[in-house]
Write a protein that holds these residues in place. Structure first.
Motif, PDB file in Angstrom:
ATOM      1  N   ALA A 370      83.041   5.591  82.320  1.00 56.01           N
ATOM      2  CA  ALA A 370      82.884   4.498  83.293  1.00 56.01           C
ATOM      3  C   ALA A 370      81.738   4.785  84.248  1.00 56.01           C
ATOM      4  O   ALA A 370      80.933   3.897  84.577  1.00 56.01           O
ATOM      5  CB  ALA A 370      84.185   4.304  84.065  1.00 56.01           C
ATOM      6  N   ALA A 371      81.632   6.068  84.700  1.00 54.44           N
ATOM      7  CA  ALA A 371      80.522   6.415  85.595  1.00 54.44           C
ATOM      8  C   ALA A 371      79.183   6.264  84.889  1.00 54.44           C
ATOM      9  O   ALA A 371      78.202   5.775  85.475  1.00 54.44           O
ATOM     10  CB  ALA A 371      80.706   7.845  86.098  1.00 54.44           C
ATOM     11  N   ALA A 372      79.128   6.675  83.608  1.00 50.73           N
ATOM     12  CA  ALA A 372      77.873   6.527  82.860  1.00 50.73           C
ATOM     13  C   ALA A 372      77.501   5.064  82.673  1.00 50.73           C
ATOM     14  O   ALA A 372      76.326   4.688  82.789  1.00 50.73           O
ATOM     15  CB  ALA A 372      78.009   7.221  81.503  1.00 50.73           C
ATOM     16  N   GLU A 373      78.511   4.222  82.408  1.00 52.87           N
ATOM     17  CA  GLU A 373      78.219   2.788  82.267  1.00 52.87           C
ATOM     18  C   GLU A 373      77.723   2.194  83.580  1.00 52.87           C
ATOM     19  O   GLU A 373      76.779   1.397  83.599  1.00 52.87           O
ATOM     20  CB  GLU A 373      79.478   2.067  81.794  1.00 52.87           C
ATOM     21  N   ARG A 374      78.378   2.594  84.700  1.00 56.11           N
ATOM     22  CA  ARG A 374      77.906   2.099  86.009  1.00 56.11           C
ATOM     23  C   ARG A 374      76.484   2.564  86.280  1.00 56.11           C
ATOM     24  O   ARG A 374      75.637   1.804  86.768  1.00 56.11           O
ATOM     25  CB  ARG A 374      78.840   2.592  87.105  1.00 56.11           C
ATOM     26  N   GLU A 375      76.188   3.846  85.982  1.00 52.66           N
ATOM     27  CA  GLU A 375      74.844   4.357  86.207  1.00 52.66           C
ATOM     28  C   GLU A 375      73.830   3.642  85.315  1.00 52.66           C
ATOM     29  O   GLU A 375      72.712   3.345  85.735  1.00 52.66           O
ATOM     30  CB  GLU A 375      74.828   5.858  85.937  1.00 52.66           C
ATOM     31  N   LEU A 376      74.249   3.350  84.052  1.00 56.29           N
ATOM     32  CA  LEU A 376      73.355   2.629  83.146  1.00 56.29           C
ATOM     33  C   LEU A 376      73.030   1.242  83.681  1.00 56.29           C
ATOM     34  O   LEU A 376      71.861   0.810  83.681  1.00 56.29           O
ATOM     35  CB  LEU A 376      74.007   2.535  81.761  1.00 56.29           C
ATOM     36  N   ARG A 377      74.071   0.549  84.163  1.00 57.24           N
ATOM     37  CA  ARG A 377      73.813  -0.792  84.741  1.00 57.24           C
ATOM     38  C   ARG A 377      72.918  -0.692  85.962  1.00 57.24           C
ATOM     39  O   ARG A 377      72.014  -1.504  86.151  1.00 57.24           O
ATOM     40  CB  ARG A 377      75.140  -1.461  85.089  1.00 57.24           C
ATOM     41  N   GLN A 378      73.178   0.323  86.812  1.00 61.27           N
ATOM     42  CA  GLN A 378      72.366   0.470  88.014  1.00 61.27           C
ATOM     43  C   GLN A 378      70.918   0.788  87.669  1.00 61.27           C
ATOM     44  O   GLN A 378      69.987   0.222  88.254  1.00 61.27           O
ATOM     45  CB  GLN A 378      72.964   1.580  88.887  1.00 61.27           C
ATOM     46  N   ARG A 379      70.729   1.701  86.674  1.00 57.93           N
ATOM     47  CA  ARG A 379      69.361   2.042  86.286  1.00 57.93           C
ATOM     48  C   ARG A 379      68.648   0.843  85.677  1.00 57.93           C
ATOM     49  O   ARG A 379      67.461   0.611  85.940  1.00 57.93           O
ATOM     50  CB  ARG A 379      69.406   3.187  85.278  1.00 57.93           C
ATOM     51  N   SER A 380      69.373   0.069  84.852  1.00 62.97           N
ATOM     52  CA  SER A 380      68.741  -1.105  84.246  1.00 62.97           C
ATOM     53  C   SER A 380      68.384  -2.151  85.293  1.00 62.97           C
ATOM     54  O   SER A 380      67.355  -2.822  85.191  1.00 62.97           O
ATOM     55  CB  SER A 380      69.672  -1.701  83.187  1.00 62.97           C
ATOM     56  N   ASN A 381      69.238  -2.270  86.343  1.00 64.55           N
ATOM     57  CA  ASN A 381      68.919  -3.215  87.422  1.00 64.55           C
ATOM     58  C   ASN A 381      67.724  -2.737  88.238  1.00 64.55           C
ATOM     59  O   ASN A 381      66.898  -3.532  88.681  1.00 64.55           O
ATOM     60  CB  ASN A 381      70.129  -3.394  88.331  1.00 64.55           C
ATOM     61  N   GLN A 382      67.650  -1.403  88.466  1.00 64.58           N
ATOM     62  CA  GLN A 382      66.544  -0.882  89.263  1.00 64.58           C
ATOM     63  C   GLN A 382      65.223  -0.913  88.518  1.00 64.58           C
ATOM     64  O   GLN A 382      64.162  -0.964  89.132  1.00 64.58           O
ATOM     65  CB  GLN A 382      66.864   0.559  89.685  1.00 64.58           C
TER      66      GLN A 382
END
Length: 676
Positions: A370-382
């Motif tokens: 879940a943390a990796a998915e959140r980080e992936l979404r955050q990185r893709s948004n940034q």
């Protein structure tokens, strides 16, 4: 019941009732007085109930009280659920009926006041259906319902404003500051208008400025709308990419899996989730609850001192020693050879621990996912540019290309292997079909031969017996291996236990002697502690008495010192006054005129004479002013008239100068003539 009476008496003795009751006087009230007290409480809730029940019929009193209690949603106790018995008890002023009503009303007095107030407006009138057939009555009733709904909304807004924390003083202050700002803005606008009026075509310029402001506001709204649409487009693209990836994953999983593997995977997930829900999570939840209860209990207890902590530590040590003794007794009493279930218990505990550790690893893995998915979404948004596309750096692009190349080669190799396996699978499938057909023909021939010989079913029975014997031999072999392993493990455990026991025997003997010595020392410590505490208490009491005496003596000393300093200061002041009086007397009786002039009496007499002369001069001046007041006022009037006359001449001169183009003004002999 006594607590109920005590609460009722306490509330009746407070504002706004002030009855001055105690438990005896309240309990000795007759039924009429008790009903009057109940009516007073109801009158405090609803002022319409304020009347003397002696002037009212009992049936009307009960009807009125019952209707109000029903509106307040009062429910009689369980033994008074019968309406007729409740009404009868209310008529007769029965204490078991009236006391619970008073207790319930006095507990919820503010809430019931509010409910009674709202009931005046929210309890709808019951209009018969035949009356509503009339259009006028129906319209009026609809207006009445709309007013009720409006009252509900206004009341909710009023309650929200009361609970919102706004104060009238702050609102008034804000209104005053806003009015001041409004006045300042009006003044600024007026000044700007005056400044702009001198400019040519200022109206057109103002109109253009207004249009410019409108266009800027429109531009800002369009920019904001454009940004929102870009964000929505980016989110839609992200959702599309996620959906395409999910579809691709599902297609790959569906192509690589068969129904049996999917069912096994789902069953495994169901077992894991059921274990998490039924065993692990309830245990963790129960542990957290116990921890919270323990912490709440600790927080609710008073603060503990060093003595309390020491006492708790001693108790913990005592309990630990008792536990160790019980464990030693159990180890000495139980023989491992007699406990046949110890091995199974140990295996079960190992399995449970392994299960819990795997469940914990699964939980951590899910959290990491879940943390990796959140980080992936955050990185893709940034990593989005202004056009909403992902930016891939050079090194990442190289790694991605290398990864894709390796995966492409692997994909080609696997695809070739899959083609070979599919071809081999087709050959094997065809071979299996041929062998099945041959087997069926052989079976048919065998069955015909068995029928001819009269032994139908012999081959199937023989196959079944061979299969059963093979299964039995396998089970016997497994059972033998298991028994051998268990016996070997038991021997190892017994030898290990004997070694540990022999190693622990001298330590246990030494521990027993040390434990006895520790008990003696603890007993001696307790005796010394009691003596020390008694001595400490005596010394502490003596010390507190001495401190009180010293404090009292210090306060007395401070008071005496203050008194001494005050008397000393007063004596010095009196000596100075006596000295000044002696000097004054000496100067007054002296024959030297210079010395007499230095006396305070002479100075004061001189000042008095000077002030008298000054007063005489002022009175003469006042007399002169009063005598010339009328003449001066007349002269001032003449001068004011002269000033007006001169101002009029000045205005005439200015007007004559402005009319110079029409004619000529000639002044001769105090006369003005206009010559055209």
């Amino acid at each position: 019941m006594s607590e109920q009476l005590k609460f009722i008496v306490e509330q009746l003795n407070k504002d706004p009732f002030k009855k001055n009751f105690n438990l005896i006087t309240f309990d000795s009230l007759d039924p009429m007085q008790l009903l009057q007290v109940l009516n007073d409480v109801l009158a405090e809730i609803d002022p319409k109930q304020a009347l003397d029940i002696r002037e009212e019929m009992p049936e009307q009193t009960v009807k009125r009280m019952c209707s109000l209690l029903g509106m307040l949603k009062y429910k009689p106790p369980g033994n008074l659920s019968d309406v007729s018995s409740f009404r009868q008890g209310l008529v007769t002023g029965n204490k078991p009926v009236v006391h619970p009503i008073l207790h319930w009303l006095l507990q919820r007095l503010p809430e019931l006041k509010k409910r009674a107030y709202l009931a005046q407006f929210l309890v709808k009138l019951e209009v018969p259906a035949e009356f509503l057939q009339d259009d006028v009555i129906n319209d009026t009733y609809h207006q009445y319902e709309e007013l009720v709904e409006g009252f509900k909304t206004y009341h909710k807004e009023c309650e929200q404003l009361r609970t919102s924390g706004f104060s009238t003083a702050e609102i008034r202050k804000d209104i005053g500051s806003m009015e001041e700002e409004k006045d300042q803005l009006i003044k600024r606008v007026e000044r700007l208008k005056k400044r702009v009026e001198s400019v040519a075509s200022h109206q057109r310029m103002l109109e253009q400025a207004r249009q410019l402001r409108v266009e800027k506001e429109r531009e800002e709204s369009l920019t904001h709308q454009k940004q929102e649409q870009k964000n929505q487009l980016f989110q839609a693209e992200q959702r599309l990419q996620r959906s395409q990836q999910q579809l691709k994953d599902l297609r790959q999983s569906a192509s690589d899996a068969n129904p049996e593997s999917l069912m096994k995977r789902l069953e495994e997930e169901i077992r894991i989730n059921s274990y998490m829900v039924s065993e692990k999570l309830p245990k963790e939840l129960e542990g957290m609850r116990r921890t919270v209860q323990y912490l709440q209990k600790i927080a609710s207890e008073p603060a503990m001192g060093q003595a309390d902590l020491q006492e708790l530590e001693d108790r913990i040590k005592g309990v630990d020693s008792q536990i160790n003794q019980l464990i030693e007794k159990r180890m000495m009493r139980i023989d491992p050879m007699d406990d046949k279930l110890a091995l199974y218990r140990q295996q079960a505990s190992i399995i449970i621990r392994r299960k819990e550790s795997k469940a914990e690893e699964l939980r951590e893995a899910r959290e990491d996912l879940a943390a990796a998915e959140r980080e992936l979404r955050q990185r893709s948004n940034q990593s989005q540019t202004s056009d909403g596309e992902e930016v891939i750096r050079g090194d990442e692009l190289k790694r991605l290309v290398m990864k894709l190349r390796s995966k492409g080669t692997m994909y080609k190799k696997k695809r070739q292997e899959m083609a070979e396996l599919k071809a081999e699978f087709g050959v094997l499938q065809r071979t299996e079909e041929i062998l099945k057909q041959r087997h069926e023909t052989v079976q048919e021939k065998l069955q015909t031969l068995e029928a001819e010989k009269g032994i139908t079913g012999y081959s199937t029975t023989q196959e079944e017996l061979e299969r059963v014997s093979a299964i039995k031999s396998e089970l016997d072999e497994k059972k033998g291996r298991t028994l051998d392993d268990m016996s070997e493990m038991v021997k190892k455990l017994n030898s290990l236990i004997v070694e540990k026991r022999s190693a622990l025997a001298p330590i246990i003997k030494e521990l027993r002697s040390l434990r006895q010595l520790g008990q003696e020392l603890s007993q001696e410590y307790e005796e010394k502690k009691v003596q020390y505490e008694s001595c400490t208490a005596g010394l502490e009491s003596n010390r507190s008495k001495l401190e009180q005496e010293v404090k009292a003596l210090r306060e007395e000393t401070a008071q005496e010192e203050n008194r001494y300093h005050y008397i000393n200061s007063m004596s010095e002041i009196i000596e100075m006054q006596i000295q000044r009086a002696a000097e004054e007397m000496k100067a007054y009786v002296s024959s030297d005129p210079q010395e007499k002039k230095k006396a305070i009496r002479e100075v004061y007499l001189k000042n008095i004479s000077e002030q008298e002369l000054l007063g005489k001069k002022l009175r003469e001046k006042q007399k002169m002013v009063r005598e010339s007041h009328a003449a001066n006022m007349e002269q001032m009037t003449l001068w004011r008239d002269l000033e007006q006359l001169m101002e009029c001449k000045r205005q005439c001169f200015i007007r004559a100068q402005s009319q110079a183009s029409i004619g000529q003004v000639i002044q001769e002999g105090g006369e003005d003539r206009l010559v055209l």
